[in-house]
Structures are given as structure tokens and as C-alpha cells.
Write an enzyme that holds these catalytic residues in place. Structure first.
Site, mmCIF file in Angstrom:
data_model
loop_
_atom_site.group_PDB
_atom_site.id
_atom_site.type_symbol
_atom_site.label_atom_id
_atom_site.label_comp_id
_atom_site.label_asym_id
_atom_site.label_seq_id
_atom_site.Cartn_x
_atom_site.Cartn_y
_atom_site.Cartn_z
ATOM 1 N N TYR A 1 0.822 -1.198 0.000
ATOM 2 C CA TYR A 1 0.000 0.000 0.000
ATOM 3 C C TYR A 1 0.864 1.259 0.000
ATOM 4 C CZ TYR A 1 -3.337 3.485 1.424
ATOM 5 O OH TYR A 1 -4.118 4.601 1.462
ATOM 6 N N TRP B 1 1.012 5.758 -1.519
ATOM 7 C CA TRP B 1 0.688 6.760 -2.539
ATOM 8 C C TRP B 1 1.731 6.859 -3.638
ATOM 9 C CZ3 TRP B 1 -2.337 11.732 -2.511
ATOM 10 C CH2 TRP B 1 -3.587 11.552 -1.920
HETATM 11 P P1 PGD Z 1 3.748 8.012 1.788
HETATM 12 O O1 PGD Z 1 4.608 8.782 2.737
HETATM 13 O O2 PGD Z 1 3.018 8.791 0.742
HETATM 14 O O3 PGD Z 1 2.682 7.284 2.744
HETATM 15 O O4 PGD Z 1 0.632 6.205 3.613
HETATM 16 P P2 PGD Z 1 1.706 6.072 2.415
HETATM 17 O O5 PGD Z 1 2.463 4.805 2.611
HETATM 18 O O6 PGD Z 1 1.030 6.295 1.116
HETATM 19 O O7 PGD Z 1 4.588 6.833 1.142
HETATM 20 C C1 PGD Z 1 4.865 6.742 -0.210
HETATM 21 C C2 PGD Z 1 6.253 6.190 -0.418
HETATM 22 O O8 PGD Z 1 6.436 5.973 -1.802
HETATM 23 C C3 PGD Z 1 7.361 7.123 0.014
HETATM 24 O O9 PGD Z 1 8.296 6.422 0.807
HETATM 25 C C4 PGD Z 1 8.017 7.554 -1.309
HETATM 26 O O10 PGD Z 1 9.398 7.825 -1.200
HETATM 27 C C5 PGD Z 1 7.754 6.337 -2.177
HETATM 28 N N1 PGD Z 1 7.779 6.604 -3.631
HETATM 29 C C6 PGD Z 1 7.449 7.730 -4.271
HETATM 30 N N2 PGD Z 1 7.582 7.548 -5.614
HETATM 31 C C7 PGD Z 1 7.987 6.283 -5.823
HETATM 32 C C8 PGD Z 1 8.292 5.502 -6.991
HETATM 33 O O11 PGD Z 1 8.156 5.930 -8.123
HETATM 34 N N3 PGD Z 1 8.685 4.219 -6.811
HETATM 35 C C9 PGD Z 1 8.812 3.706 -5.567
HETATM 36 N N4 PGD Z 1 9.194 2.439 -5.482
HETATM 37 N N5 PGD Z 1 8.542 4.419 -4.451
HETATM 38 C C10 PGD Z 1 8.119 5.687 -4.571
HETATM 39 C C11 PGD Z 1 -0.419 7.117 3.584
HETATM 40 C C12 PGD Z 1 -1.562 6.652 4.520
HETATM 41 O O12 PGD Z 1 -1.219 6.876 5.890
HETATM 42 C C13 PGD Z 1 -2.848 7.300 4.235
HETATM 43 S S1 PGD Z 1 -3.327 7.456 2.581
HETATM 44 C C14 PGD Z 1 -3.704 7.669 5.208
HETATM 45 S S2 PGD Z 1 -5.135 8.549 4.839
HETATM 46 C C15 PGD Z 1 -3.522 7.312 6.628
HETATM 47 N N6 PGD Z 1 -3.704 8.405 7.519
HETATM 48 C C16 PGD Z 1 -3.327 8.309 8.808
HETATM 49 C C17 PGD Z 1 -3.892 9.103 9.879
HETATM 50 O O13 PGD Z 1 -4.799 9.926 9.684
HETATM 51 N N7 PGD Z 1 -3.395 8.923 11.110
HETATM 52 C C18 PGD Z 1 -2.440 8.029 11.395
HETATM 53 N N8 PGD Z 1 -2.001 7.901 12.641
HETATM 54 N N9 PGD Z 1 -1.904 7.269 10.406
HETATM 55 C C19 PGD Z 1 -2.321 7.367 9.147
HETATM 56 N N10 PGD Z 1 -1.753 6.565 8.167
HETATM 57 C C20 PGD Z 1 -2.253 6.494 6.812
#
Ligand code: PGD
Length: 764
Positions: free
Chosen positions: A103, A105
Site C-alpha cells: 500500500y 501513494w
Molecule cells: P507516503 O509517505 O506517501 O505514505 O501512507 P503512504 O504509505 O502512502 O509513502 C509513499 C512512499 O512511496 C514514500 O516512501 C516515497 O518515497 C515512495 N515513492 C514515491 N515515488 C515512488 C516511486 O516511483 N517508486 C517507488 N518504489 N517508491 C516511490 C499514507 C496513509 O497513511 C494514508 S493514505 C492515510 S489517509 C492514513 N492516515 C493516517 C492518519 O490519519 N493517522 C495516522 N495515525 N496514520 C495514518 N496513516 C495512513
């Protein structure tokens, strides 16, 4: 294009030096400020690496994950090791033992979308255990198909902002409309209209009531009602009670468009449990005044009223209830399907709700077919890894957790998104192998056995578009590939070659050829629908194509117009205020109609005697989740290098804490440091610490170690919303706070681990 907006970049020496937002963007995101300096940041992974213990001892469970050294390997070695390990696991344990839920973004861009890439690849080798639903809308996405016959359509076909600005007289926003969250949109966005629309509504004489413990969940003038966190459903029930007892509910709408209202009304009036859910009852639970609730209900029933509920309200135990009850309240007002009235979910949760959708499909990389049926609800990852073979409930079925041997992650950061990180770390000791593709040494990458350095979207070509934005954008590389990183596509293609499924994975195309192919395929589809588009070369030269959008939508207008022809996809074809299906599941934690369940983490319960502050762990203002936490905008918000925690002055002074102090935030699950910002724009017993500070343990070898940087997920509970959805409940947690007077440990979150270069430093 990034999830946080469209921009042009200036670069020098392989690094982004400046970014310039898209000219047509009404309110560009401040998150753009994190981009300069991000390509060559020291936290980038410079080349393929393998965890030393894994390399020396072979695959197997390991407590060294998170504290081990790494060994630099060549791409050839990495792809050999990865191919051999995947083959071993598939041959010995079957494809079900690969967890490819992966999972996250990742980045904007339809072709290089990391999840699509990893899923397509794993499907080529026989499939994987997948995850269902999201951390964003885990509860909503399960309950709403039963209640409304729709889930994401509620967001993508939501009433548009201009319709709200022109027609809504009273906006009652549960959770507010936090403009900070609208700076991002999954897949990108070329405009940020939320703030402008709220101002236009006000300028027309419209009124806004924001219901949230945090004042800044609504920007600009508004009536602020601050209930005890987690009590929104009680407030909604109290409002509903006033509507019924004063005969203000729309029985015609309820009879024609809904089913099961009578059963709900019996519960509301106390015929079922002897407890009338009156305004006085709601006041006791929420801390609001009874007369405030009564006055609001009267106001709502006498004006064009839109009831909105943010996604954050369902990221809590029993999270299904807030959106379901919000919808029920709106149904009782009878304005669903009328411009500017009715119900909305997710305004202020992401940019998409309120934006006009594109009426045709968009280019997408096909992911193939996954022959493995095994799945988990996405937020059950620790539970699955810790309890193979255990039974779990989900949406009316009982299933079994598989025995996972290999975890394959690309484009997500569980140390950002998952709850109870100590438990997650214990869970991550279990598999034989963890593979992580990421551009950065995130905490998840530091727990991997096989580390695959990915490029960022700034280093590659792609097409970006998203279902509620008019622009299809040519993403052109701003800088060359960093160090020895590779596009995930090229890595998967090389591993597929070694596993004998190269043709299936690549279909004989390079990434450039795929991008051209996806565009042309899409063009063909549009041509058949009578829409002309420029040639690929013209598109690439011009940088974007403007698509049609369905403007001025009103959610469920078609259903209201003709409820038979446009029946909802629910068993009754109507809005199910009572769902026979959910009722039939017999769950104690989710009844057949919306109801009040006392939260486990809330100030009204016994646990608050031990941990008397309610922490809201919401989305950050200065970055997207954990992405680019090292960027300038995110760093500027830190206090003595720690993530800012906002506290009311009374809570701070009662603990001898001043603005700018570093504090220890703790409960029985864990602890983290954070830097205090005193702010009276919140309830006195509420504190707010955003998610996304990179997890940074004081002692990397200790799974229970304090995080010295301020990641709230060391504190949050790892429990599903209910047996129905098992959704993420990370938004709310009870804590205690004390001033931290010891010497401050340095932040090491962005430092790479020790990577041994075997040529210069041979292993002994
Ligand atoms: P990101 O930090 O966006 O978090 O959680 P998510 O795991 O989506 O992680 C994306 C990762 O992808 C980053 O490490 C980035 O470097 C990597 N990345 C970017 N581009 C690329 C690529 O092209 N290739 C590869 N291999 N990697 C790439 C988000 C999630 O967290 C979400 S959506 C929600 S809504 C939740 N919200 C909460 C909350 O309200 N409260 C708490 N406590 N926790 C939450 N967690 C959830």
C-alpha cells in the site's frame, strides 16, 4: 506533476533548484517547497543493497531488521538474488505466501505508478496475497457500498464546489473542511479551488458551521463547535432527535428514497434501549451545549443545508458510523440530490471531492490477473504477519490469514501509514524476506533485506492524469537518474527476464514505448466516442491536453429525479438507513443502522484517567504523508528538529511546558519526542501531532524504542474499525505528555544506514 500540484522545475547539476506552480492554479500548495534539493538529498538510496545478515545467513525471520548494516551489490547480483528468492518462495510455499499488498501513494504518473508495477510483475509470476481498501477510507469503503451502492463515486461525483458556492446556505462540516489536505490529490491536480469556493459561499451570505476539536479545520469565518473528539455520531444523533421530535424531518424523502428509517427512528427515540438520543444526551457525550445542538438542528431544517463528513471521522474505532449517520441526517433533512443541499463525504480530505470529473476512462497500465484469491484488509498487516492461520472477520465473511514468507513493497511507507509501530516492527521480524523499492532510505527501506533504489518522478517520463482534473499532462524528466537508481519498471523487467516471464511483463516495450502506447490506446478509445485528441508528439511537445469535464454536478441529482430508473446499487435500490445485509452479519460492533458506540480512545472513558490528553494524529500541512519530510517546507515547521505538537496553553502550563519545549508524548504502546507549539485554537484536553515525521528510534535494535523525531504511530492503536471493515483507526489516541529535560538525541531519520562497499571494505 506531483500529487500536490502541477509545476515547472529549474534544475542545475542534477538537482532541482526552483519550482514554479502552474499558472492556472488558484492556490498552489506550499508542499511544492519540499521539492528543491530532494533529488540528491543524503537520504536517497544510491545503489542496490542487501541487508548484511540476509546476505550472510540467507532468508529467514530476523530481529536484526531495522538495525543491520547493508552491503552494496551490483544490479546483476540484486536481480539474481531477487529472482532466486522469489522462485524459492513460490516453489516451496506457493504464491499465496508472497504479500504484495504494497500500500502507498508513491508518485503521480500512470505508467510508473509503483503499485501498478509491482502488482503487474507479481501477477506475471503467479500472483500474490493482496490487500483490499485503503488507509484513507477503510471504513467508508466497506459500509457505503451496502448503504449507498457506491463508494468512490461519492467523492468523484460529489457536488461541485461552484454548485456549493452558488446554492448552499448552511454548510455543516463535521471535521471541518481542512484546506491543508486539499493541497494533495491522488495522481495530481492542476487547481486548488476549495478556499475560493468557501469564500464565495460566505460572500453570498452563506453560513458555515465547523464541528471539530481543532479550529483550523476550517479556514476563515465560521461558527466553531468543538465536541470531544470521537463524539460526532452522538452530536448527529442529537440533531436527528430534534428533527424528529419537532416534526422537522422530511418523511416524504425518507419514504420515497430510503429504506429502514423506522427501525433507526425506534433506536433514536429510545424504543430499543430505553435511551433517547436527545440533544441533552448528545450534550453529555460531546461537551457541546444542549441549546447549541437544538438551535443548529432548527437552522439546518430551515435552510438549504449541506452536511459534510471528513474521512478522518471514519479513521477511528467504529468509523463506519460517522459517514453513515451523516448521510442519515442529510436524508432526514430531505435535501439529497438538490443543488447545494444534501450530503458530502471527503470535502477537505483530499482535493478531489468538489472537482469536476472527466467523463471517460484514463490511460492505465494493465495489472494483469491475480490467480491468488487470498487477501487481507489493508490495515491488518501486523495481525497477518504475527498470526498466520488465525481467523478474521471482514464484511460478512470469516477468512484465514496466510503464512507470509516474502513481503514485496513498492511505493509506500508502512512506518508512516501503519499504527502501533512497535507491533509492526515485531511483525516485520517474521517473514523470510522483505523487498522494498523506494528512492529514499525510509524507515521501511531500513527494515528491508533487499533494497531496490527507485528513481523519483522527477527523473523519468510519464503521463499523469486523475479522474477529477481536466489536464492530461506530459511529465518530462527534470534531471537525469540519480546515482545508480533505476525505474521500478526496468528492475521488474530485469527480474522478469531472469524468471522467464519477460515477454509477459514488458510485452516487448521499453518504458518510452509503453507511454506512447498507453496514450494511443486512450486516444483510440476517445476517437470511438467522437472526441479528437492531439497526436502523441504534439501532446508531448505542448505538455498537456485539456479534457472535458462534467461540470456543476450535484451528488444523487439523477437518483432524486428518477429513483426507479436511477435506482442505487443497494439491495433495495434506495439509501439504506437500515441494512438487512449488515444486520444479517450479526456483528456486535456494527449494527444494521447507524448507532453510537462509545470509543475506546476518548476523553469520556476510563482510559482517559491514565492518559488524559486526546491526540489527533491527522494529515500534515507541510508535506504529503511522509514524503519529502526532509524538504524545506517540512523542516521549517519543526521545533528543535522535532515534529510540532500543538497544545492548549492550559494543558501546557499545567505541565510546566512552554512554547518551543521538547516533550515526551507517551502511552502504554510507546513514546515519541515532539516540539511544542502552544495554540488555543483547540479544546483544552486535545493535542495535535501530524503523521509523517520519519520514524527515528533512539535505539534501532529495540522494537519498543522511543521515536526521537515525533512519529505519532508509535502511540496509535493497531485495531480495526470493526468486524465489518477492519479499517485503519489511526486518527485518535489518548496520551500523556511531560517536558523532556534530558539531553536531546540528534535526529538521524534521514541518515542512510551503514552500506558496506565490498570492493573497498571486504566482508570478513
Ligand atoms: P507516503 O509517505 O506517501 O505514505 O501512507 P503512504 O504509505 O502512502 O509513502 C509513499 C512512499 O512511496 C514514500 O516512501 C516515497 O518515497 C515512495 N515513492 C514515491 N515515488 C515512488 C516511486 O516511483 N517508486 C517507488 N518504489 N517508491 C516511490 C499514507 C496513509 O497513511 C494514508 S493514505 C492515510 S489517509 C492514513 N492516515 C493516517 C492518519 O490519519 N493517522 C495516522 N495515525 N496514520 C495514518 N496513516 C495512513
Amino acid at each position: 506533476m506531483a500529487h500536490w500540484g502541477m509545476f515547472r522545475a529549474s534544475a542545475s547539476g542534477g538537482e532541482i533548484t526552483e519550482v514554479h506552480p502552474e499558472a492556472g492554479d488558484a492556490s498552489p500548495s506550499q508542499v511544492l517547497g519540499n521539492v528543491p534539493g530532494s533529488v540528491r538529498h543524503r537520504s536517497r538510496i544510491t545503489g542496490p543493497a542487501v541487508r548484511r545478515g540476509w546476505l550472510e545467513n540467507g532468508p529467514g525471520p530476523s530481529e536484526k531488521r531495522g538495525s543491520d548494516d547493508y552491503v552494496a551489490v551490483s544490479w546483476d547480483e540484486l536481480t539474481d538474488l531477487l529472482a532466486a528468492e522469489l522462485r524459492r518462495v513460490v516453489d516451496r510455499y506457493g504464491n499465496e505466501s508472497i504479500y504484495g499488498g504494497s500500500y502507498g501513494w508513491a508518485s503521480a504518473g500512470r505508467f510508473h505508478h509503483a503499485q501498478s508495477q509491482v502488482h503487474r510483475f507479481l501477477n506475471c509470476i503467479g500472483g500474490y496475497t493482496r490487500s483490499v481498501n485503503s488507509y484513507s477510507t477503510g471504513a467508508t469503503s466497506v459500509v457505503m457500498p451496502h448503504v449507498l451502492g457506491a463508494h468512490w463515486q461519492m467523492f468523484s461525483r460529489s457536488t461541485s464546489w461552484d454548485v456549493i458556492a452558488d446554492n448552499t446556505d448552511l454548510l455543516v462540516a463535521f471535521g471541518g473542511v481542512p484546506v491543508k489536505n486539499t493541497s494533495v490529490n491522488h495522481g495530481g491536480t492542476s487547481n486548488h479551488p476549495t478556499e475560493g469556493a468557501l469564500n464565495a459561499l460566505r460572500a453570498r451570505g452563506g453560513k458555515i458551521v465547523t464541528v471539530s476539536p481543532l479550529r483550523d479545520d476550517m479556514t476563515g469565518s465560521a461558527t466553531w463547535l468543538a465536541p470531544i473528539p470521537g463524539s460526532d455520531v452522538a452530536v448527529m444523533l442529537g440533531l436527528a432527535h430534534v428533527l424528529v421530535t419537532e416534526g422537522r424531518h422530511d418523511t416524504g424523502f425518507l419514504d420515497t428514497y430510503c429504506t429502514g428509517y423506522e427501525k433507526f427512528e425506534r433506536y433514536l427515540l429510545g424504543a430499543v434501549d430505553g435511551v433517547a438520543k436527545s440533544a441533552a444526551w448528545a450534550a453529555q457525550r460531546s461537551g457541546l451545549r444542549e441549546d447549541e445542538i437544538v438551535a443548529l438542528a432548527r437552522d439546518m431544517s430551515s435552510r438549504r443545508t449541506l452536511v459534510t463528513v471528513t474521512w478522518s471521522l471514519q479513521r477511528i474505532k467504529n468509523g463506519e458510523q460517522a459517514p453513515w449517520m451523516g448521510l442519515t441526517l442529510a436524508a432526514m433533512l430531505g435535501q439529497i440530490g438538490i443543488p447545494g443541499g444534501g450530503f458530502g463525504h471527503g470535502y477537505g480530505s483530499m482535493n478531489e471531492p468538489g472537482l469536476a470529473p472527466v467523463p471517460y476512462p484514463l490511460p492505465t497500465l494493465p495489472q494483469g490477473h491475480n490467480p491468488v484469491a487470498t487477501f487481507i484488509p489493508v490495515a491488518a498487516i501486523s495481525e497477518m504477519l504475527l498470526n498466520p492461520g488465525a481467523l478474521f472477520e471482514y464484511n460478512g465473511d470469516t477468512s484465514v490469514y496466510p503464512d507470509i514468507k516474502l513481503v514485496h513493497w513498492a511505493g509506500g511507507n508502512p512506518f508512516h501509514h501503519h499504527q502501533d509501530l512497535g507491533r509492526l516492527r515485531r511483525a516485520l521480524t517474521r517473514p523470510d524476506t522483505i523487498v522494498v523499492h523506494d528512492p529514499y532510505w525510509t524507515p521501511m527501506a531500513k527494515h528491508a533485506d533487499i533494497v531496490v533504489p527507485s528513481t523519483t518522478s522527477l527523473e523519468r517520463s510519464d503521463i499523469s492524469c486523475t479522474r477529477n482534473d481536466p489536464l492530461l499532462v506530459a511529465m518530462q524528466p527534470a534531471v537525469p537518474r540519480f546515482a545508480d537508481s533505476r525505474d521500478d519498471y526496468d528492475t521488474f523487467a530485469a527480474v522478469a527476464e531472469k524468471m522467464g516471464c519477460a515477454q509477459e511483463f514488458t510485452e516487448g516495450r521499453t518504458s518510452g514505448e509503453w507511454i506512447r502506447h498507453l496514450y494511443r490506446q486512450w486516444q483510440g478509445y476517445l476517437r470511438n466516442s467522437g472526441v479528437d485528441t492531439p497526436s502523441f508528439d504534439d501532446f508531448w511537445r505542448d505538455g498537456s491536453v485539456a479534457m472535458n469535464t462534467e461540470d456543476r454536478l450535484t451528488l444523487f441529482e439523477d437518483y432524486r429525479r428518477d429513483p426507479v430508473k436511477n435506482a442505487l446499487r443497494t439491495p433495495s435500490g434506495r439509501i439504506e438507513i437500515f441494512s438487512e445485509v449488515i444486520d444479517g452479519f450479526g456483528y456486535e460492533d456494527c449494527a444494521g443502522h447507524p448507532a453510537w458506540f462509545e470509543p475506546t480512545e476518548w476523553l469520556g472513558g476510563e482510559r482517559a484517567e491514565m492518559f488524559p490528553l486526546h491526540l489527533i494524529a491527522n494529515q500534515p500541512r507541510t508535506r504529503l504523508h511522509s514524503q519529502l519530510d526532509h524538504g524545506a517546507t517540512s523542516q521549517a515547521s519543526k521545533v528543535q528538529g522535532r515534529e510540532p505538537i500543538r497544545m492548549h496553553s492550559s494543558a501546557a502550563s499545567a505541565r510546566g511546558i512552554a512554547d518551543g519545549d521538547v516533550v515526551r508524548v507517551f502511552n502504554d504502546r510507546g513514546a515519541c519526542l515532539a516540539g511544542v507549539v502552544v495554540d488555543d485554537g483547540m479544546l483544552a484536553r486535545v493535542v495535535q501531532l501530524s503523521t509523517g515525521a520519519w520514524y527515528d528510534p533512539v535505539d534501532a535494535a529495540d522494537t519498543a524504542s522511543m521515536c526521537k523525531h515525533g512519529n505519532p504511530n508509535v502511540l496509535t492503536p493497531d485495531v480495526g474499525a470493526s468486524s465489518l471493515s477492519q479499517g485503519c483507526t489511526g486518527q485518535h489516541v489518548l496520551v500523556q505528555i511531560e517536558r523532556y529535560d534530558e539531553e536531546l538525541p540528534p535526529i538521524t531519520a534521514f541518515d542512510p544506514p551503514q552500506v558496506i562497499d565490498r570492493v573497498r571494505t571486504p566482508l570478513v
